[in-house]
Design a protein around this motif. Structure first.
Motif, mmCIF file in Angstrom:
data_model
loop_
_atom_site.group_PDB
_atom_site.id
_atom_site.type_symbol
_atom_site.label_atom_id
_atom_site.label_comp_id
_atom_site.label_asym_id
_atom_site.label_seq_id
_atom_site.Cartn_x
_atom_site.Cartn_y
_atom_site.Cartn_z
ATOM 1 N N LEU A 45 0.814 -1.214 0.000
ATOM 2 C CA LEU A 45 0.000 0.000 0.000
ATOM 3 C C LEU A 45 0.847 1.264 0.000
ATOM 4 O O LEU A 45 0.373 2.328 -0.408
ATOM 5 N N SER A 46 2.093 1.168 0.429
ATOM 6 C CA SER A 46 2.963 2.354 0.441
ATOM 7 C C SER A 46 3.326 2.794 -0.980
ATOM 8 O O SER A 46 3.734 3.935 -1.184
ATOM 9 N N ARG A 47 3.164 1.909 -1.943
ATOM 10 C CA ARG A 47 3.443 2.277 -3.328
ATOM 11 C C ARG A 47 2.365 3.192 -3.899
ATOM 12 O O ARG A 47 2.543 3.787 -4.957
ATOM 13 N N CYS A 48 1.235 3.306 -3.205
ATOM 14 C CA CYS A 48 0.170 4.213 -3.647
ATOM 15 C C CYS A 48 0.605 5.643 -3.368
ATOM 16 O O CYS A 48 1.463 5.893 -2.541
ATOM 17 N N ARG A 49 -0.017 6.556 -4.025
ATOM 18 C CA ARG A 49 0.394 7.962 -3.906
ATOM 19 C C ARG A 49 0.136 8.551 -2.527
ATOM 20 O O ARG A 49 0.869 9.387 -2.062
ATOM 21 N N GLN A 50 -0.954 8.142 -1.894
ATOM 22 C CA GLN A 50 -1.261 8.686 -0.580
ATOM 23 C C GLN A 50 -1.321 7.549 0.440
ATOM 24 O O GLN A 50 -1.532 6.408 0.076
ATOM 25 N N HIS A 52 -2.594 5.001 3.048
ATOM 26 C CA HIS A 52 -3.866 4.294 3.220
ATOM 27 C C HIS A 52 -4.421 4.611 4.605
ATOM 28 O O HIS A 52 -3.719 4.510 5.605
ATOM 29 N N GLU A 86 -10.179 -3.888 -2.552
ATOM 30 C CA GLU A 86 -9.377 -2.862 -3.224
ATOM 31 C C GLU A 86 -7.973 -2.773 -2.624
ATOM 32 O O GLU A 86 -6.984 -2.667 -3.349
ATOM 33 N N SER A 87 -7.888 -2.835 -1.304
ATOM 34 C CA SER A 87 -6.582 -2.738 -0.640
ATOM 35 C C SER A 87 -5.700 -3.921 -1.012
ATOM 36 O O SER A 87 -4.515 -3.754 -1.323
ATOM 37 N N LEU A 90 -4.424 -3.708 -4.612
ATOM 38 C CA LEU A 90 -3.288 -2.802 -4.755
ATOM 39 C C LEU A 90 -1.984 -3.491 -4.354
ATOM 40 O O LEU A 90 -0.939 -3.256 -4.961
ATOM 41 N N CYS A 91 -2.054 -4.352 -3.345
ATOM 42 C CA CYS A 91 -0.848 -5.069 -2.892
ATOM 43 C C CYS A 91 -0.431 -6.160 -3.866
ATOM 44 O O CYS A 91 0.730 -6.568 -3.875
#
Length: 133
Positions: A45-50, A52, A86-87, A90-91
């Motif tokens: 999840l840290s690869r997402c822009r904001q 979580h 969704e979470s 993303l992973c």
């Protein structure tokens, strides 16, 4: 709504945790603490822009001391907020990261199993969860 007293909830959470821990490679932190699926989720999840919201919420809970406890709290948070599928999706987007965290027998490494798992988790979005966080 599904509540904390529901047997189905306990079974669902146990199965989710089993799935996330199945064929997970043993990793250790810099200080020697065993890393678990919580760490995998945080990295993914840290690869997402904001940041979580669930990771931020769970990280702020001082009573949780272990990665397993944090992972369980995160699963509950995501169920309440309809964010589990969704979470996790993303992973699971980065195949290199998946191979870094999981051995070959993990269902997350199989595209077909991944689709089936995520499809089932997206169906949970229509279920109302009233859980203590």
């Amino acid at each position: 709504p599904v509540t904390d007293g529901s047997r189905e909830l306990h079974s669902l959470c146990a199965q989710l945790e089993f799935l996330l821990q199945f064929d997970l490679k043993e990793k250790r932190s810099f200080f020697g603490q065993r890393r678990d699926y919580w760490d995998f989720l945080c990295q993914g999840l840290s690869r997402c822009r904001q940041e979580h919201e669930g990771v931020h919420f769970v990280s702020s809970l001082d009573k949780l001391k272990t990665p397993v406890g944090r992972g369980r709290a995160f699963l509950r948070y995501c169920l309440v907020h309809h964010q589990l599928a969704e979470s996790l999706q993303l992973c699971l987007l980065d195949p290199e990261s998946l191979r870094e965290w999981y051995y070959a027998r993990s269902p997350f490494l199989s595209p077909q199993h991944r689709v089936e798992i995520l499809g089932s988790l997206y169906e949970l979005d229509c279920v109302t969860f009233h859980l203590a966080l």
